[in-house]
Write an enzyme that holds these catalytic residues in place. Sequence first.
Site, PDB file in Angstrom:
ATOM      1  N   ASP A   1       1.937  -1.210  12.158  1.00  0.00           N
ATOM      2  CA  ASP A   1       0.656  -1.632  11.582  1.00  0.00           C
ATOM      3  C   ASP A   1       0.339  -3.097  11.886  1.00  0.00           C
ATOM      4  OD1 ASP A   1       0.302   0.876  10.534  1.00  0.00           O
ATOM      5  OD2 ASP A   1       1.020   0.359   8.536  1.00  0.00           O
TER       6      ASP A   1
ATOM      7  N   ARG B   1      -7.605  -3.326   9.516  1.00  0.00           N
ATOM      8  CA  ARG B   1      -6.719  -4.270  10.205  1.00  0.00           C
ATOM      9  C   ARG B   1      -7.407  -4.921  11.416  1.00  0.00           C
ATOM     10  NH1 ARG B   1      -2.553  -3.591   6.869  1.00  0.00           N
ATOM     11  NH2 ARG B   1      -1.872  -1.475   6.403  1.00  0.00           N
TER      12      ARG B   1
ATOM     13  N   LYS C   1       0.834  -1.208   0.000  1.00  0.00           N
ATOM     14  CA  LYS C   1       0.000   0.000   0.000  1.00  0.00           C
ATOM     15  C   LYS C   1       0.873   1.265   0.000  1.00  0.00           C
ATOM     16  CE  LYS C   1      -2.900   0.662   3.629  1.00  0.00           C
ATOM     17  NZ  LYS C   1      -2.761   1.971   4.271  1.00  0.00           N
ATOM     18  N   SER C   2       1.858   1.306   0.882  1.00  0.00           N
ATOM     19  CA  SER C   2       2.700   2.511   0.976  1.00  0.00           C
ATOM     20  C   SER C   2       3.408   2.779  -0.346  1.00  0.00           C
ATOM     21  CB  SER C   2       3.770   2.315   2.060  1.00  0.00           C
ATOM     22  OG  SER C   2       3.179   2.236   3.322  1.00  0.00           O
TER      23      SER C   2
ATOM     24  N   LYS D   1      -4.384   5.727  14.877  1.00  0.00           N
ATOM     25  CA  LYS D   1      -4.450   5.079  13.561  1.00  0.00           C
ATOM     26  C   LYS D   1      -5.905   5.114  13.079  1.00  0.00           C
ATOM     27  CE  LYS D   1      -0.122   4.239  13.052  1.00  0.00           C
ATOM     28  NZ  LYS D   1       0.627   4.932  12.005  1.00  0.00           N
TER      29      LYS D   1
ATOM     30  N   ARG E   1       2.962   5.940  -3.304  1.00  0.00           N
ATOM     31  CA  ARG E   1       4.112   6.764  -3.707  1.00  0.00           C
ATOM     32  C   ARG E   1       4.364   6.675  -5.210  1.00  0.00           C
ATOM     33  NH1 ARG E   1       4.227   5.656   1.620  1.00  0.00           N
ATOM     34  NH2 ARG E   1       5.574   6.844   3.043  1.00  0.00           N
TER      35      ARG E   1
END
Length: 434
Positions: free
Chosen positions: A317, A390, A23-24, A344, A28
Amino acid sequence: METKTIHLQDVKVDGEIVIPGDKSISHRAIMLGSIVTGKTTAENFLTGEDCLNTAQIFRELGVKIEIAGTDVIIESEGIQKWQSPKVPLDCGNSGTTARLLLGILAGSPITATIIGDQYLSKRPMDRVVLPLHNMGAHIMSEREELVLPLTVQGRALRPIEYTPPVASAQVKSAILFAGLQASGTTVVHELSKTRDHTERMLEQFNFQIEERDLTVSIKGGQRGEATHVVVPGDISSAAFFIVAALIAKAGTMTLKKVGLNETRTGILDVVEAMGGRVEIINRSTSVGEPYGDLIITASQLMGTTIEDEALMPRLIDELPIIALLATQASGKTIIRNASELRVKETDRITAVASQLNALGANIEELEDGMIIHGPTSLRGGVIDSYGDHRIGMMGAIAALVADGPIEVKDTACIAISYPQFFKHLDKVTQSSLQ
Ligand code: S3P
Protein backbone atom coordinates in the site's frame (compact mmCIF):
# COMPACT_ATOMS: atom_id res chain seq x y z
CA MET A 1 -16.10 16.88 -7.32
CA GLU A 2 -14.02 18.25 -4.46
CA THR A 3 -10.67 19.77 -5.54
CA LYS A 4 -7.95 21.19 -3.28
CA THR A 5 -5.03 23.43 -4.21
CA ILE A 6 -1.97 22.86 -2.07
CA HIS A 7 0.83 25.46 -1.76
CA LEU A 8 3.85 24.06 0.08
CA GLN A 9 6.83 25.79 -1.51
CA ASP A 10 9.60 26.80 0.89
CA VAL A 11 8.19 25.23 4.01
CA LYS A 12 9.80 23.04 6.62
CA VAL A 13 8.09 19.85 7.75
CA ASP A 14 8.22 19.72 11.52
CA GLY A 15 6.17 19.11 14.65
CA GLU A 16 4.28 16.10 15.87
CA ILE A 17 1.31 14.06 14.66
CA VAL A 18 -0.57 11.29 16.42
CA ILE A 19 -1.29 8.91 13.57
CA PRO A 20 -4.93 7.73 13.43
CA GLY A 21 -5.87 4.09 13.97
CA ASP A 22 -4.92 1.27 11.63
CA LYS A 23 -7.52 0.55 8.97
CA SER A 24 -6.89 -3.20 8.72
CA ILE A 25 -7.03 -3.66 12.50
CA SER A 26 -10.12 -1.46 12.89
CA HIS A 27 -12.07 -3.57 10.36
CA ARG A 28 -11.09 -6.77 12.14
CA ALA A 29 -12.09 -5.39 15.57
CA ILE A 30 -15.65 -4.79 14.31
CA MET A 31 -15.77 -8.17 12.56
CA LEU A 32 -14.52 -10.29 15.46
CA GLY A 33 -16.47 -8.26 18.00
CA SER A 34 -19.58 -9.07 15.97
CA ILE A 35 -18.80 -12.79 15.55
CA VAL A 36 -18.36 -13.50 19.28
CA THR A 37 -21.04 -13.19 21.95
CA GLY A 38 -20.80 -10.34 24.44
CA LYS A 39 -19.40 -6.84 24.71
CA THR A 40 -16.20 -5.91 22.90
CA THR A 41 -14.61 -2.49 23.23
CA ALA A 42 -12.03 -0.87 20.98
CA GLU A 43 -10.01 2.31 21.38
CA ASN A 44 -8.29 4.45 18.75
CA PHE A 45 -10.64 2.98 16.11
CA LEU A 46 -10.20 4.54 12.65
CA THR A 47 -13.30 6.53 11.76
CA GLY A 48 -12.41 6.50 8.06
CA GLU A 49 -15.22 5.74 5.63
CA ASP A 50 -14.09 2.17 4.95
CA CYS A 51 -14.30 1.21 8.63
CA LEU A 52 -17.57 3.08 9.14
CA ASN A 53 -19.01 1.02 6.28
CA THR A 54 -17.89 -2.15 8.03
CA ALA A 55 -19.59 -1.01 11.25
CA GLN A 56 -22.82 -0.17 9.40
CA ILE A 57 -22.86 -3.61 7.73
CA PHE A 58 -22.72 -5.43 11.07
CA ARG A 59 -25.46 -3.18 12.42
CA GLU A 60 -27.62 -4.36 9.47
CA LEU A 61 -26.98 -7.92 10.68
CA GLY A 62 -28.35 -7.05 14.12
CA VAL A 63 -25.16 -6.24 16.04
CA LYS A 64 -25.27 -3.18 18.32
CA ILE A 65 -22.32 -0.91 17.54
CA GLU A 66 -21.75 2.51 19.08
CA ILE A 67 -18.92 4.78 18.01
CA ALA A 68 -18.06 7.80 20.19
CA GLY A 69 -14.98 9.64 18.95
CA THR A 70 -12.50 6.81 18.43
CA ASP A 71 -14.02 4.52 21.08
CA VAL A 72 -16.25 1.70 19.94
CA ILE A 73 -18.59 -0.59 21.84
CA ILE A 74 -19.80 -3.72 20.05
CA GLU A 75 -22.55 -5.80 21.64
CA SER A 76 -23.39 -9.02 19.85
CA GLU A 77 -25.42 -12.13 20.56
CA GLY A 78 -22.96 -14.00 18.35
CA ILE A 79 -22.90 -15.02 14.68
CA GLN A 80 -25.63 -17.65 15.14
CA LYS A 81 -28.10 -14.93 16.15
CA TRP A 82 -27.45 -12.57 13.22
CA GLN A 83 -30.42 -11.70 11.05
CA SER A 84 -30.54 -11.56 7.26
CA PRO A 85 -30.40 -7.84 6.37
CA LYS A 86 -33.27 -6.00 4.74
CA VAL A 87 -30.89 -4.03 2.52
CA PRO A 88 -27.80 -4.92 0.48
CA LEU A 89 -24.60 -4.71 2.53
CA ASP A 90 -22.69 -1.75 1.11
CA CYS A 91 -18.90 -1.99 1.41
CA GLY A 92 -18.38 1.34 -0.36
CA ASN A 93 -14.74 1.46 -1.53
CA SER A 94 -13.45 -1.18 0.87
CA GLY A 95 -11.93 -4.35 -0.59
CA THR A 96 -11.08 -5.61 2.90
CA THR A 97 -14.71 -5.33 3.99
CA ALA A 98 -16.03 -7.13 0.91
CA ARG A 99 -13.52 -9.97 0.87
CA LEU A 100 -13.48 -10.69 4.60
CA LEU A 101 -17.27 -10.42 4.74
CA LEU A 102 -17.60 -13.08 2.02
CA GLY A 103 -15.61 -15.46 4.24
CA ILE A 104 -17.56 -14.56 7.37
CA LEU A 105 -21.01 -14.87 5.77
CA ALA A 106 -20.22 -18.09 3.87
CA GLY A 107 -20.78 -20.24 6.98
CA SER A 108 -23.22 -17.97 8.81
CA PRO A 109 -26.96 -18.58 9.13
CA ILE A 110 -27.93 -15.65 6.88
CA THR A 111 -28.43 -14.64 3.26
CA ALA A 112 -27.20 -11.25 2.09
CA THR A 113 -26.18 -9.35 -1.02
CA ILE A 114 -22.85 -7.52 -0.92
CA ILE A 115 -22.40 -4.39 -3.01
CA GLY A 116 -19.72 -1.71 -3.40
CA ASP A 117 -18.97 1.57 -5.15
CA GLN A 118 -18.03 1.91 -8.83
CA TYR A 119 -14.34 1.16 -8.09
CA LEU A 120 -14.86 -1.83 -5.79
CA SER A 121 -17.41 -3.31 -8.21
CA LYS A 122 -14.61 -3.77 -10.75
CA ARG A 123 -12.14 -5.45 -8.39
CA PRO A 124 -11.60 -9.23 -8.53
CA MET A 125 -13.53 -11.33 -5.99
CA ASP A 126 -12.70 -14.72 -7.55
CA ARG A 127 -9.62 -14.94 -5.34
CA VAL A 128 -11.92 -15.43 -2.32
CA VAL A 129 -15.03 -16.86 -3.98
CA LEU A 130 -13.21 -19.82 -5.59
CA PRO A 131 -11.65 -21.20 -2.37
CA LEU A 132 -14.91 -20.51 -0.52
CA HIS A 133 -16.77 -22.52 -3.18
CA ASN A 134 -14.32 -25.35 -2.45
CA MET A 135 -15.47 -25.17 1.16
CA GLY A 136 -19.07 -25.61 -0.01
CA ALA A 137 -20.08 -21.95 0.12
CA HIS A 138 -23.00 -20.71 -1.93
CA ILE A 139 -22.05 -17.37 -3.49
CA MET A 140 -23.86 -16.12 -6.57
CA SER A 141 -22.89 -13.39 -9.00
CA GLU A 142 -25.32 -11.38 -11.12
CA ARG A 143 -22.68 -11.00 -13.80
CA GLU A 144 -20.48 -13.48 -15.61
CA GLU A 145 -17.29 -12.42 -13.81
CA LEU A 146 -16.92 -12.88 -10.07
CA VAL A 147 -17.30 -9.24 -9.04
CA LEU A 148 -19.79 -7.42 -6.80
CA PRO A 149 -22.74 -7.55 -6.38
CA LEU A 150 -22.52 -11.03 -4.90
CA THR A 151 -25.20 -12.83 -2.92
CA VAL A 152 -24.11 -15.22 -0.16
CA GLN A 153 -26.42 -17.90 1.18
CA GLY A 154 -24.74 -19.10 4.35
CA ARG A 155 -24.50 -22.88 4.83
CA ALA A 156 -22.47 -25.63 6.49
CA LEU A 157 -18.87 -25.56 5.30
CA ARG A 158 -16.15 -28.18 5.02
CA PRO A 159 -12.52 -27.32 5.80
CA ILE A 160 -9.88 -26.93 3.09
CA GLU A 161 -6.13 -26.81 2.83
CA TYR A 162 -5.32 -24.02 0.43
CA THR A 163 -2.42 -22.03 -1.01
CA PRO A 164 -3.70 -18.74 -2.45
CA PRO A 165 -2.03 -18.02 -5.83
CA VAL A 166 -1.46 -14.39 -4.76
CA ALA A 167 0.04 -13.35 -1.43
CA SER A 168 -3.02 -11.64 0.04
CA ALA A 169 -4.01 -11.05 3.66
CA GLN A 170 -7.56 -10.48 2.49
CA VAL A 171 -7.75 -13.95 0.94
CA LYS A 172 -6.04 -15.60 3.93
CA SER A 173 -8.37 -13.82 6.36
CA ALA A 174 -11.52 -14.68 4.39
CA ILE A 175 -10.61 -18.38 4.46
CA LEU A 176 -9.69 -18.30 8.17
CA PHE A 177 -13.01 -16.63 9.01
CA ALA A 178 -14.87 -19.23 6.93
CA GLY A 179 -12.75 -21.91 8.63
CA LEU A 180 -14.13 -20.81 11.99
CA GLN A 181 -17.54 -22.07 10.85
CA ALA A 182 -16.27 -25.22 9.08
CA SER A 183 -16.48 -28.78 10.38
CA GLY A 184 -12.76 -29.48 10.88
CA THR A 185 -9.36 -27.82 10.54
CA THR A 186 -8.79 -25.31 7.74
CA VAL A 187 -5.21 -24.69 6.65
CA VAL A 188 -3.80 -21.78 4.62
CA HIS A 189 -0.26 -21.87 3.22
CA GLU A 190 1.10 -18.53 2.02
CA LEU A 191 3.60 -17.90 -0.75
CA SER A 192 4.94 -14.90 1.20
CA LYS A 193 3.93 -13.81 4.68
CA THR A 194 1.16 -11.20 4.54
CA ARG A 195 -0.12 -8.95 7.32
CA ASP A 196 -1.13 -11.13 10.25
CA HIS A 197 -3.61 -8.89 12.06
CA THR A 198 -6.38 -11.47 11.70
CA GLU A 199 -4.28 -14.14 13.38
CA ARG A 200 -3.19 -11.83 16.20
CA MET A 201 -6.70 -10.64 16.80
CA LEU A 202 -8.16 -14.15 16.70
CA GLU A 203 -5.80 -14.98 19.56
CA GLN A 204 -6.84 -11.84 21.39
CA PHE A 205 -10.47 -13.01 21.11
CA ASN A 206 -9.39 -16.35 22.60
CA PHE A 207 -9.63 -18.43 19.44
CA GLN A 208 -6.95 -21.12 19.12
CA ILE A 209 -4.92 -20.96 15.92
CA GLU A 210 -1.70 -22.61 14.93
CA GLU A 211 0.99 -20.77 13.01
CA ARG A 212 4.15 -22.28 11.61
CA ASP A 213 6.33 -20.46 9.07
CA LEU A 214 3.96 -19.66 6.20
CA THR A 215 1.12 -21.90 7.40
CA VAL A 216 -1.89 -21.00 9.55
CA SER A 217 -4.47 -23.54 10.76
CA ILE A 218 -7.76 -22.96 12.50
CA LYS A 219 -10.27 -25.43 13.92
CA GLY A 220 -13.94 -24.80 13.20
CA GLY A 221 -16.63 -24.57 15.86
CA GLN A 222 -14.73 -22.35 18.33
CA ARG A 223 -16.71 -19.60 19.99
CA GLY A 224 -14.03 -17.13 21.15
CA GLU A 225 -14.63 -14.44 23.77
CA ALA A 226 -15.39 -10.73 23.67
CA THR A 227 -12.40 -8.58 24.58
CA HIS A 228 -10.79 -5.12 24.50
CA VAL A 229 -8.81 -3.99 21.44
CA VAL A 230 -6.31 -1.14 21.26
CA VAL A 231 -5.73 -0.06 17.65
CA PRO A 232 -2.22 1.28 16.93
CA GLY A 233 -1.63 4.09 14.42
CA ASP A 234 -1.69 3.07 10.76
CA ILE A 235 1.80 2.86 9.27
CA SER A 236 0.17 3.14 5.83
CA SER A 237 -1.13 6.60 6.84
CA ALA A 238 2.16 7.47 8.57
CA ALA A 239 3.91 6.68 5.27
CA PHE A 240 2.72 9.96 3.73
CA PHE A 241 4.29 11.97 6.54
CA ILE A 242 7.43 9.82 6.63
CA VAL A 243 7.99 10.71 2.98
CA ALA A 244 6.95 14.35 3.55
CA ALA A 245 9.61 14.77 6.24
CA LEU A 246 12.28 12.99 4.18
CA ILE A 247 11.80 15.00 0.97
CA ALA A 248 11.26 18.35 2.71
CA LYS A 249 14.07 20.87 2.39
CA ALA A 250 14.46 20.94 6.19
CA GLY A 251 12.84 19.85 9.43
CA THR A 252 12.36 16.98 11.85
CA MET A 253 9.00 15.45 12.57
CA THR A 254 7.67 12.99 15.15
CA LEU A 255 4.90 10.51 14.37
CA LYS A 256 3.38 9.06 17.52
CA LYS A 257 2.07 5.54 18.19
CA VAL A 258 2.69 4.09 14.76
CA GLY A 259 1.96 0.36 14.38
CA LEU A 260 5.22 -1.54 13.83
CA ASN A 261 3.98 -5.07 13.12
CA GLU A 262 6.79 -6.44 10.99
CA THR A 263 4.38 -7.66 8.31
CA ARG A 264 3.74 -3.94 7.63
CA THR A 265 7.12 -2.22 8.05
CA GLY A 266 8.60 -2.77 4.59
CA ILE A 267 8.62 0.99 4.01
CA LEU A 268 11.08 1.44 6.88
CA ASP A 269 13.46 -1.09 5.29
CA VAL A 270 13.24 0.72 1.96
CA VAL A 271 13.74 4.14 3.52
CA GLU A 272 16.84 2.84 5.30
CA ALA A 273 18.21 1.41 2.04
CA MET A 274 17.65 4.82 0.42
CA GLY A 275 19.58 6.63 3.15
CA GLY A 276 16.55 8.18 4.88
CA ARG A 277 16.91 9.06 8.54
CA VAL A 278 14.18 7.48 10.68
CA GLU A 279 14.65 6.77 14.37
CA ILE A 280 12.23 4.62 16.36
CA ILE A 281 11.70 5.40 20.04
CA ASN A 282 9.22 4.43 22.78
CA ARG A 283 8.65 0.94 21.42
CA SER A 284 5.85 -0.92 23.13
CA THR A 285 3.18 -3.56 22.48
CA SER A 286 -0.50 -3.26 23.14
CA VAL A 287 -2.92 -6.14 22.86
CA GLY A 288 -0.72 -8.14 20.53
CA GLU A 289 0.38 -5.36 18.19
CA PRO A 290 3.75 -3.54 18.47
CA TYR A 291 3.99 0.22 18.02
CA GLY A 292 6.40 3.11 18.58
CA ASP A 293 7.18 6.73 17.77
CA LEU A 294 9.08 7.65 14.61
CA ILE A 295 11.42 10.64 14.35
CA ILE A 296 12.10 11.53 10.73
CA THR A 297 14.62 14.07 9.45
CA ALA A 298 14.97 15.57 5.95
CA SER A 299 17.57 13.42 4.17
CA GLN A 300 19.71 13.01 1.05
CA LEU A 301 18.30 9.95 -0.70
CA MET A 302 19.53 7.41 -3.22
CA GLY A 303 17.65 5.02 -5.48
CA THR A 304 17.11 1.36 -4.58
CA THR A 305 15.60 -1.87 -5.90
CA ILE A 306 12.32 -3.16 -4.51
CA GLU A 307 11.57 -6.57 -5.97
CA ASP A 308 11.86 -9.21 -3.25
CA GLU A 309 8.65 -11.26 -3.22
CA ALA A 310 8.78 -11.47 0.58
CA LEU A 311 9.01 -7.68 0.87
CA MET A 312 6.09 -6.89 -1.45
CA PRO A 313 3.16 -7.63 0.91
CA ARG A 314 4.99 -5.66 3.65
CA LEU A 315 4.76 -2.41 1.68
CA ILE A 316 2.23 -2.91 -1.09
CA ASP A 317 0.00 0.00 0.00
CA GLU A 318 3.00 2.31 0.41
CA LEU A 319 4.36 1.93 -3.14
CA PRO A 320 2.63 5.06 -4.53
CA ILE A 321 4.21 7.32 -1.91
CA ILE A 322 7.53 5.42 -2.16
CA ALA A 323 7.45 6.22 -5.90
CA LEU A 324 7.20 9.93 -5.07
CA LEU A 325 10.11 9.52 -2.64
CA ALA A 326 12.13 7.88 -5.41
CA THR A 327 11.61 10.87 -7.74
CA GLN A 328 13.69 12.85 -5.22
CA ALA A 329 16.45 10.23 -4.80
CA SER A 330 19.58 10.18 -6.91
CA GLY A 331 19.75 7.25 -9.29
CA LYS A 332 17.32 4.62 -10.43
CA THR A 333 14.66 3.03 -8.23
CA ILE A 334 13.31 -0.22 -9.63
CA ILE A 335 10.00 -1.64 -8.41
CA ARG A 336 9.11 -5.13 -9.70
CA ASN A 337 6.86 -8.06 -8.71
CA ALA A 338 4.18 -5.54 -7.78
CA SER A 339 1.45 -6.37 -10.31
CA GLU A 340 -1.06 -6.48 -7.40
CA LEU A 341 -0.90 -2.67 -7.61
CA ARG A 342 -2.97 -2.91 -10.77
CA VAL A 343 -5.99 -4.30 -8.89
CA LYS A 344 -6.03 -1.94 -5.90
CA GLU A 345 -8.52 0.96 -5.47
CA THR A 346 -7.34 2.00 -8.93
CA ASP A 347 -4.54 0.75 -11.20
CA ARG A 348 -1.83 2.30 -9.04
CA ILE A 349 1.00 1.71 -11.52
CA THR A 350 -0.67 3.70 -14.28
CA ALA A 351 -2.02 6.31 -11.85
CA VAL A 352 1.35 6.98 -10.19
CA ALA A 353 3.34 7.05 -13.42
CA SER A 354 0.90 9.20 -15.38
CA GLN A 355 0.21 11.70 -12.59
CA LEU A 356 3.83 12.19 -11.46
CA ASN A 357 5.16 12.27 -15.04
CA ALA A 358 2.70 15.07 -15.78
CA LEU A 359 4.55 17.08 -13.10
CA GLY A 360 7.94 16.37 -14.67
CA ALA A 361 8.93 13.05 -13.05
CA ASN A 362 10.65 10.40 -15.13
CA ILE A 363 8.86 7.12 -14.44
CA GLU A 364 8.74 4.14 -16.80
CA GLU A 365 5.72 1.94 -16.38
CA LEU A 366 6.38 -1.84 -16.27
CA GLU A 367 3.73 -4.54 -16.36
CA ASP A 368 4.57 -5.41 -12.73
CA GLY A 369 6.08 -2.20 -11.42
CA MET A 370 7.98 0.93 -12.45
CA ILE A 371 11.45 2.36 -12.96
CA ILE A 372 11.85 5.79 -11.44
CA HIS A 373 14.76 7.92 -12.60
CA GLY A 374 15.75 10.52 -10.02
CA PRO A 375 16.25 13.09 -8.91
CA THR A 376 13.77 15.20 -10.88
CA SER A 377 12.39 18.57 -9.91
CA LEU A 378 8.63 18.66 -10.13
CA ARG A 379 6.40 21.41 -11.50
CA GLY A 380 3.19 22.65 -10.00
CA GLY A 381 0.14 21.19 -11.77
CA VAL A 382 -2.82 18.89 -11.45
CA ILE A 383 -3.00 15.41 -9.89
CA ASP A 384 -6.13 13.34 -10.39
CA SER A 385 -6.71 10.94 -7.48
CA TYR A 386 -8.89 8.69 -9.67
CA GLY A 387 -11.01 8.30 -6.53
CA ASP A 388 -8.08 6.53 -4.81
CA HIS A 389 -7.22 7.89 -1.36
CA ARG A 390 -3.55 6.94 -1.57
CA ILE A 391 -3.07 8.61 -4.97
CA GLY A 392 -4.78 11.77 -3.64
CA MET A 393 -2.48 11.94 -0.60
CA MET A 394 0.59 11.27 -2.77
CA GLY A 395 -0.43 14.27 -4.92
CA ALA A 396 -0.75 16.54 -1.90
CA ILE A 397 2.68 15.53 -0.54
CA ALA A 398 4.22 16.18 -3.99
CA ALA A 399 3.45 19.87 -3.40
CA LEU A 400 6.42 19.93 -0.98
CA VAL A 401 8.89 19.44 -3.84
CA ALA A 402 7.00 21.12 -6.70
CA ASP A 403 7.89 24.62 -7.86
CA GLY A 404 4.25 25.74 -7.75
CA PRO A 405 0.91 24.72 -6.24
CA ILE A 406 -0.60 21.29 -6.86
CA GLU A 407 -4.29 20.97 -7.52
CA VAL A 408 -5.54 17.58 -6.36
CA LYS A 409 -8.75 16.53 -8.07
CA ASP A 410 -11.29 14.42 -6.20
CA THR A 411 -9.96 14.76 -2.64
CA ALA A 412 -13.12 13.50 -0.90
CA CYS A 413 -11.78 9.93 -1.19
CA ILE A 414 -8.97 10.73 1.28
CA ALA A 415 -11.54 10.33 4.08
CA ILE A 416 -11.64 6.61 3.21
CA SER A 417 -8.48 6.03 5.26
CA TYR A 418 -7.32 9.38 6.69
CA PRO A 419 -10.09 11.91 7.39
CA GLN A 420 -7.67 14.21 9.29
CA PHE A 421 -5.05 14.21 6.52
CA PHE A 422 -5.28 17.87 5.46
CA LYS A 423 -5.52 19.06 9.06
CA HIS A 424 -2.34 17.14 9.87
CA LEU A 425 -0.57 18.35 6.72
CA ASP A 426 -1.40 21.92 7.68
CA LYS A 427 -0.14 21.41 11.20
CA VAL A 428 3.34 20.23 10.16
CA THR A 429 3.91 22.70 7.32
CA GLN A 430 3.49 25.98 9.23
CA SER A 431 7.13 27.07 9.46
CA SER A 432 8.85 28.61 6.45
CA LEU A 433 12.43 27.92 5.46
CA GLN A 434 13.61 31.50 6.13
C1 S3P B 1 -5.47 -5.50 3.58
C2 S3P B 1 -4.65 -6.30 2.83
C3 S3P B 1 -3.97 -5.82 1.62
C4 S3P B 1 -3.93 -4.31 1.54
C5 S3P B 1 -5.26 -3.70 1.87
C6 S3P B 1 -5.69 -4.09 3.26
C7 S3P B 1 -6.12 -6.11 4.76
O1 S3P B 1 -4.65 -6.31 0.48
O2 S3P B 1 -3.51 -3.89 0.26
O3 S3P B 1 -5.17 -2.29 1.79
O4 S3P B 1 -6.63 -5.35 5.62
O5 S3P B 1 -6.13 -7.33 4.85
P1 S3P B 1 -4.31 -7.78 -0.10
O6 S3P B 1 -4.34 -8.68 1.04
O7 S3P B 1 -5.37 -8.12 -1.10
O8 S3P B 1 -2.97 -7.65 -0.74
